[in-house]
Design a protein around this motif. Structure first.
Motif: not given
Length: 100
Positions: A20-22, A71-77
Protein backbone atom coordinates in the motif's frame (compact mmCIF):
# COMPACT_ATOMS: atom_id res chain seq x y z
CA UNK A 1 -12.47 -17.21 -9.35
CA UNK A 2 -13.19 -17.18 -5.61
CA UNK A 3 -10.14 -17.53 -3.37
CA UNK A 4 -10.63 -18.69 0.22
CA UNK A 5 -8.09 -16.61 2.14
CA UNK A 6 -7.83 -19.38 4.74
CA UNK A 7 -6.34 -21.53 2.01
CA UNK A 8 -3.96 -18.99 0.53
CA UNK A 9 -1.18 -21.36 -0.53
CA UNK A 10 -2.21 -20.96 -4.18
CA UNK A 11 -1.58 -17.21 -3.93
CA UNK A 12 1.83 -17.77 -2.35
CA UNK A 13 2.76 -20.32 -5.01
CA UNK A 14 1.87 -17.83 -7.75
CA UNK A 15 3.96 -15.18 -5.95
CA UNK A 16 1.05 -12.73 -5.83
CA UNK A 17 1.96 -9.89 -3.49
CA UNK A 18 0.63 -6.46 -2.59
CA UNK A 19 1.70 -3.27 -0.89
CA UNK A 20 0.00 0.00 0.00
CA UNK A 21 0.96 3.63 -0.51
CA UNK A 22 -0.40 6.64 1.32
CA UNK A 23 0.23 10.21 0.23
CA UNK A 24 -1.32 13.65 0.28
CA UNK A 25 -2.63 15.50 -2.73
CA UNK A 26 -1.05 14.69 -6.10
CA UNK A 27 -0.54 16.50 -9.37
CA UNK A 28 -2.98 14.70 -11.70
CA UNK A 29 -0.81 15.02 -14.82
CA UNK A 30 2.21 13.51 -13.04
CA UNK A 31 0.07 10.74 -11.55
CA UNK A 32 -1.37 9.75 -14.95
CA UNK A 33 2.15 9.69 -16.39
CA UNK A 34 3.20 7.40 -13.52
CA UNK A 35 0.22 5.07 -14.12
CA UNK A 36 1.13 4.73 -17.80
CA UNK A 37 4.66 3.67 -16.83
CA UNK A 38 3.79 1.04 -14.20
CA UNK A 39 5.63 -2.29 -14.46
CA UNK A 40 3.79 -5.06 -16.30
CA UNK A 41 3.82 -7.37 -13.28
CA UNK A 42 1.44 -5.02 -11.47
CA UNK A 43 -1.88 -6.55 -12.46
CA UNK A 44 -4.16 -4.48 -10.26
CA UNK A 45 -4.11 -1.20 -8.40
CA UNK A 46 -6.95 0.62 -6.74
CA UNK A 47 -7.77 3.19 -4.14
CA UNK A 48 -8.28 6.91 -3.75
CA UNK A 49 -6.36 9.72 -5.45
CA UNK A 50 -6.65 13.25 -4.07
CA UNK A 51 -5.66 16.11 -6.37
CA UNK A 52 -5.87 19.88 -6.27
CA UNK A 53 -9.08 19.83 -8.32
CA UNK A 54 -10.84 17.05 -6.39
CA UNK A 55 -10.56 13.41 -5.43
CA UNK A 56 -11.16 10.20 -7.33
CA UNK A 57 -11.74 6.49 -7.01
CA UNK A 58 -8.88 4.90 -8.99
CA UNK A 59 -9.15 1.49 -10.63
CA UNK A 60 -6.32 -0.11 -12.65
CA UNK A 61 -6.46 -3.57 -14.24
CA UNK A 62 -3.79 -5.00 -16.57
CA UNK A 63 -2.73 -1.70 -18.11
CA UNK A 64 -6.17 -0.07 -18.26
CA UNK A 65 -7.41 2.43 -15.71
CA UNK A 66 -10.28 4.72 -14.91
CA UNK A 67 -11.03 7.34 -12.32
CA UNK A 68 -14.36 8.62 -11.13
CA UNK A 69 -15.05 11.49 -8.78
CA UNK A 70 -15.26 10.33 -5.19
CA UNK A 71 -14.90 12.40 -2.00
CA UNK A 72 -11.72 11.53 -0.10
CA UNK A 73 -9.16 13.65 1.75
CA UNK A 74 -5.90 11.99 0.74
CA UNK A 75 -4.32 9.41 -1.54
CA UNK A 76 -4.44 5.74 -0.50
CA UNK A 77 -3.56 3.03 -3.03
CA UNK A 78 -2.92 -0.70 -3.09
CA UNK A 79 -0.80 -2.40 -5.78
CA UNK A 80 -1.24 -6.12 -6.50
CA UNK A 81 0.70 -8.44 -8.80
CA UNK A 82 3.46 -10.94 -9.36
CA UNK A 83 6.34 -10.33 -6.91
CA UNK A 84 5.43 -6.63 -6.75
CA UNK A 85 7.21 -5.91 -3.48
CA UNK A 86 10.40 -5.60 -5.53
CA UNK A 87 8.87 -2.38 -6.96
CA UNK A 88 7.57 -1.00 -3.66
CA UNK A 89 10.29 1.52 -2.80
CA UNK A 90 10.57 2.82 -6.38
CA UNK A 91 6.80 3.24 -6.71
CA UNK A 92 6.57 5.01 -3.36
CA UNK A 93 9.29 7.43 -4.53
CA UNK A 94 7.52 7.96 -7.86
CA UNK A 95 4.23 8.75 -6.12
CA UNK A 96 6.05 11.08 -3.74
CA UNK A 97 7.34 12.83 -6.86
CA UNK A 98 3.74 13.33 -8.00
CA UNK A 99 2.95 15.36 -4.88
CA UNK A 100 1.92 18.99 -4.89
Amino acid sequence: KYVDMKEHSHIEEDNIQFFTVEAGRLDMEKFVSFVKSMPEDIYRAKGFVACEGGSYLFNYVAGRYDMEEFPHDDTKLVFIGNSVRKHESRIKEMIKGCGL
